[in-house]
Scaffold this motif. Sequence first.
Motif, PDB file in Angstrom:
ATOM      1  N   GLU A 478       6.593   5.232  23.876  1.00 36.84           N
ATOM      2  CA  GLU A 478       5.785   4.546  23.567  1.00 36.84           C
ATOM      3  C   GLU A 478       5.049   2.865  23.219  1.00 36.84           C
ATOM      4  N   ARG A 479       6.091   2.629  22.464  1.00 37.11           N
ATOM      5  CA  ARG A 479       6.968   1.093  22.563  1.00 37.11           C
ATOM      6  C   ARG A 479       8.024   0.905  22.382  1.00 37.11           C
ATOM      7  N   LYS A 480       9.077   0.510  22.924  1.00 39.61           N
ATOM      8  CA  LYS A 480      10.231   0.510  23.527  1.00 39.61           C
ATOM      9  C   LYS A 480      10.373  -0.661  22.567  1.00 39.61           C
ATOM     10  N   SER A 481       9.579  -1.509  21.938  1.00 40.51           N
ATOM     11  CA  SER A 481       9.748  -2.795  21.119  1.00 40.51           C
ATOM     12  C   SER A 481       9.711  -2.546  19.580  1.00 40.51           C
ATOM     13  N   LEU A 482       9.477  -1.504  19.732  1.00 39.94           N
ATOM     14  CA  LEU A 482       8.975  -0.376  17.624  1.00 39.94           C
ATOM     15  C   LEU A 482       9.696  -1.699  17.270  1.00 39.94           C
ATOM     16  N   GLY A 483      11.071  -1.700  17.493  1.00 39.66           N
ATOM     17  CA  GLY A 483      12.104  -2.023  15.911  1.00 39.66           C
ATOM     18  C   GLY A 483      11.594  -3.428  16.208  1.00 39.66           C
ATOM     19  N   HIS A 484      11.281  -4.519  17.128  1.00 40.10           N
ATOM     20  CA  HIS A 484      10.551  -5.567  16.737  1.00 40.10           C
ATOM     21  C   HIS A 484       9.581  -5.123  15.361  1.00 40.10           C
ATOM     22  N   LEU A 485       8.495  -4.829  16.021  1.00 39.53           N
ATOM     23  CA  LEU A 485       7.262  -4.856  15.458  1.00 39.53           C
ATOM     24  C   LEU A 485       7.848  -4.373  14.133  1.00 39.53           C
ATOM     25  N   VAL A 486       8.463  -3.616  13.577  1.00 36.38           N
ATOM     26  CA  VAL A 486       8.974  -3.481  12.403  1.00 36.38           C
ATOM     27  C   VAL A 486       9.518  -4.806  11.764  1.00 36.38           C
ATOM     28  N   ARG A 487      10.025  -5.215  12.670  1.00 32.68           N
ATOM     29  CA  ARG A 487      10.889  -6.148  11.753  1.00 32.68           C
ATOM     30  C   ARG A 487       9.628  -7.055  11.365  1.00 32.68           C
ATOM     31  N   GLU A 488       8.661  -7.393  12.239  1.00 33.75           N
ATOM     32  CA  GLU A 488       7.348  -8.204  12.100  1.00 33.75           C
ATOM     33  C   GLU A 488       6.466  -7.602  10.804  1.00 33.75           C
ATOM     34  N   ASN A 489       6.081  -6.059  11.013  1.00 30.81           N
ATOM     35  CA  ASN A 489       5.876  -5.555   9.571  1.00 30.81           C
ATOM     36  C   ASN A 489       6.357  -6.045   7.963  1.00 30.81           C
ATOM     37  N   CYS A 490       7.561  -6.441   8.103  1.00 32.61           N
ATOM     38  CA  CYS A 490       7.915  -6.461   7.385  1.00 32.61           C
ATOM     39  C   CYS A 490       8.032  -8.242   6.633  1.00 32.61           C
ATOM     40  N   VAL A 491       8.092  -9.235   8.092  1.00 32.22           N
ATOM     41  CA  VAL A 491       7.808 -10.949   7.298  1.00 32.22           C
ATOM     42  C   VAL A 491       6.466 -10.552   6.606  1.00 32.22           C
ATOM     43  N   ASN A 492       5.285  -9.617   7.424  1.00 30.90           N
ATOM     44  CA  ASN A 492       3.769 -10.119   6.980  1.00 30.90           C
ATOM     45  C   ASN A 492       3.503  -9.659   5.788  1.00 30.90           C
ATOM     46  N   HIS A 493       4.071  -8.187   5.537  1.00 31.52           N
ATOM     47  CA  HIS A 493       4.426  -8.191   4.014  1.00 31.52           C
ATOM     48  C   HIS A 493       4.209  -8.555   2.771  1.00 31.52           C
ATOM     49  N   VAL A 494       5.423  -9.186   3.266  1.00 27.46           N
ATOM     50  CA  VAL A 494       5.833 -10.335   2.337  1.00 27.46           C
ATOM     51  C   VAL A 494       5.110 -11.419   2.199  1.00 27.46           C
ATOM     52  N   GLU A 495       4.564 -11.434   2.832  1.00 28.32           N
ATOM     53  CA  GLU A 495       3.856 -13.004   2.749  1.00 28.32           C
ATOM     54  C   GLU A 495       2.016 -12.530   2.718  1.00 28.32           C
ATOM     55  N   ARG A 496       2.106 -11.096   2.975  1.00 25.74           N
ATOM     56  CA  ARG A 496       0.442 -10.472   2.550  1.00 25.74           C
ATOM     57  C   ARG A 496       1.096 -10.899   0.593  1.00 25.74           C
ATOM     58  N   ASN A 497       1.765 -10.204   0.009  1.00 23.27           N
ATOM     59  CA  ASN A 497       2.146  -9.891  -1.431  1.00 23.27           C
ATOM     60  C   ASN A 497       3.265 -10.382  -2.030  1.00 23.27           C
ATOM     61  N   PHE A 498       4.087 -11.177  -1.466  1.00 24.32           N
ATOM     62  CA  PHE A 498       5.342 -11.296  -2.716  1.00 24.32           C
ATOM     63  C   PHE A 498       5.345 -12.874  -2.432  1.00 24.32           C
ATOM     64  N   ARG A 499       4.320 -13.539  -1.980  1.00 24.37           N
ATOM     65  CA  ARG A 499       4.850 -14.846  -2.512  1.00 24.37           C
ATOM     66  C   ARG A 499       4.687 -15.572  -3.943  1.00 24.37           C
ATOM     67  N   ILE A 500       5.039 -17.000  -4.033  1.00 29.67           N
ATOM     68  CA  ILE A 500       4.938 -17.678  -5.581  1.00 29.67           C
ATOM     69  C   ILE A 500       3.358 -17.136  -5.893  1.00 29.67           C
ATOM     70  N   GLN A 501       1.874 -17.841  -4.875  1.00 32.81           N
ATOM     71  CA  GLN A 501       1.031 -17.448  -5.498  1.00 32.81           C
ATOM     72  C   GLN A 501       0.634 -16.055  -5.618  1.00 32.81           C
ATOM     73  N   ASN A 502       1.006 -15.155  -4.871  1.00 28.12           N
ATOM     74  CA  ASN A 502       0.596 -13.695  -5.931  1.00 28.12           C
ATOM     75  C   ASN A 502       1.178 -13.329  -7.204  1.00 28.12           C
ATOM     76  N   THR A 503       2.726 -13.925  -7.325  1.00 29.41           N
ATOM     77  CA  THR A 503       3.143 -13.819  -8.548  1.00 29.41           C
ATOM     78  C   THR A 503       2.218 -14.352  -9.963  1.00 29.41           C
ATOM     79  N   VAL A 504       1.666 -15.856  -9.934  1.00 30.13           N
ATOM     80  CA  VAL A 504       0.838 -16.589 -10.451  1.00 30.13           C
ATOM     81  C   VAL A 504      -0.530 -15.384 -10.557  1.00 30.13           C
ATOM     82  N   GLU A 505      -1.038 -15.175  -9.526  1.00 33.95           N
ATOM     83  CA  GLU A 505      -2.460 -14.723  -9.906  1.00 33.95           C
ATOM     84  C   GLU A 505      -2.061 -13.503 -11.166  1.00 33.95           C
ATOM     85  N   HIS A 506      -0.990 -13.094 -10.602  1.00 34.17           N
ATOM     86  CA  HIS A 506      -0.706 -11.521 -11.573  1.00 34.17           C
ATOM     87  C   HIS A 506      -0.114 -12.278 -13.105  1.00 34.17           C
TER      88      HIS A 506
END
Length: 524
Positions: A478-506
Amino acid sequence: MITAPTQIKKVWITTFEYAGIKKVGGLGEAIKNLSIALGNLGYEVTVIMPSHGVELGQPLENVICSGVRVGEDRWHYPYKIGFNSLNINDKVRVVLVRGLDSRTSTILEDPYVYGRVEEKACLLCRSLVCLAEYLGFPDIIHSNDWHSALAAITLKIYAEHKGLALPYLHQIHLPGSPKFSWHYVSPEWCGVPTDMHRIWRVCCHRLEYTYDLWRSVDGNLEAFAILEADAVATVSRSMVNELLSKYGDWIREKTCFIYNSTDWSLKEVIDYALSNYRELDRAKLRWVLVKELLTKYKSIGRLTEGDALVLSTGRLTPQKGFEYLLRSFKRVPDGLRLIILGIPVGDSGYENYIYQLVQDLDERAALITDKINQQTYKLLHYVANAFVVPSIYEPFGIVAIEAMAVGTPVVVSNVGGLSEIVEDLRLKENGCGIKVQPGNELELSEAIQNLSYLTLFSETGRGIEYITYEYLRQLIHERKSLGHLVRENCVNHVERNFRIQNTVEHVLKCYELSRKMAYFRAIT
C-alpha cells in the motif's frame, strides 16, 4: 528542632562520571546534560566527583579535608583532600575531589574511573562534609549508583544532626552493588555518622542507628542507599518494578523513574554528511562510509559490500547479548552485512568467543573496538538499515534512543527499559522498531531481515521478497515508502519523549517527592 527546605534551588549531584571531564559510558552524558538543563532553568548546580587524575579548574582556596582513618588492622592512615572547581557556566560547576598527599592521590587520582572504586567512594564521604562546612548545605543531594551513594548518605545524616532534613534522591542507573563490612562505612574508615537518625517505615519515620540499618541489609550498599534515601529513582518503570520485587513493596511510595535523553540531532548528522560527503542518500553514502571506516580503523572479521547494513554497539559483556546477534546472523539472507562497534571491558574469555563468531561470518561481519570519531559514529547510525540491541538485560537502552534520533529503526530485546521505549511497528502505525524475546535467535534473525529489507526497499525498490511478516508485506504494497515513514516515526518518537526537557520534568518530580519526604522526616 529540625527544618526542611521549602523549595529546591541549590542542587548537589554526586557521580563518578561527567562527559567532557571523565566518563566510561552513558552516565557521564546523562549527568552533564541534566546539570546544564537544570542550570538553564535557574537552579544552582554543583556536581561533585573524584578527579580521576584530571587536572582542570582552580583550587578552592582554604578548603582542605584532612585527618586519619583507622583500618581493620588498627593501623592509622592519614588522608589529605583538596578540591578543584570548574565552572561549566554561570549556574553549573563541577568540583573535582583530589589528593594533596601521595597516599590520597594514589586513590582519588587513579585515571581508571572505577579503579580503587571502594576507596574513592569512601574518601568522597569525608569530602562532602568538608564542602558543606565551607559552602553551606544544598537544598537536595542527588547520588547516582552505589559508587556515589555513601557520600550522599553521610551528608544527609550529618545535616540531620545539624538540624536540617536534607532531601536525598538516590538514582539507580545500573542496579547492584558489593557488600562491605561494618568497619568500611564506620566513622573509623569512611566516616558515616553512627547516631540515630530518621528512616521511613511506611507509617512514619523512626529513629534508628546506622549500625542496625547496615546489619539489616547485610552490608549491601545499594540496599542501604534505598533505606536511607527520601526518594529512589530508576531509569525506567520496569526497573521500579524490579526494585519492588527485590526490596519489597514498602518502598513504592518513595520511588519514581527518570528516562534518559539524547542530544543526538538528525540535522547535525545531515549537515556533516553534506559538508564532508556532499551526499544525503543513505543508499549511496552507506558503503562509501563503511569502506572508509574499515580502512581507517582496525577490525576483526572481513566485510564486503552487500544489500543492507545492520549496526550494533555496546560493551562486550554477556549482558549485551552479542553472541545471539552473531549466531542469528547465520540465518539471515547473504546480502545483509553486520558491523559491531564494541567496547572491551577485560572479559577476555567472552571477547575471544565474540571474535571467533565474527570470523565465522566470513565477509559478512566486522567488529571494531577502536574509538572512532564521534561524527563518523553518528553518521554510521544514520546510514544503517537497522540497529540491533540484543541485550539479555537492559535497565534503559540509550543506544536505541540514539539510533532512532537519527532515523534508524531498531530491533531490540523485549526486556527492561527497551520494552518501554520502543513501539513495535507490527502493533502500532507509528511504530519505530521490532521487539523480540531475549536470546531467541530465530525471532532475532527474522526481525533483522524484515526491518533491514523494509528500509532498503523504500530506498532502492529491492528486497521485497525478504519481507516475510504478513502485516508488513500488506502495508508496503500500500505504501512503498513505508521504510521512510518508519524512519520518520523514529525521529518523532525521540523528539516527543527523549529530549532533555522530558528528563528534567521527571527529575523535578523526583526532587519534589524527595523534598516532601524530607519534610515528613522533619516533622516526625
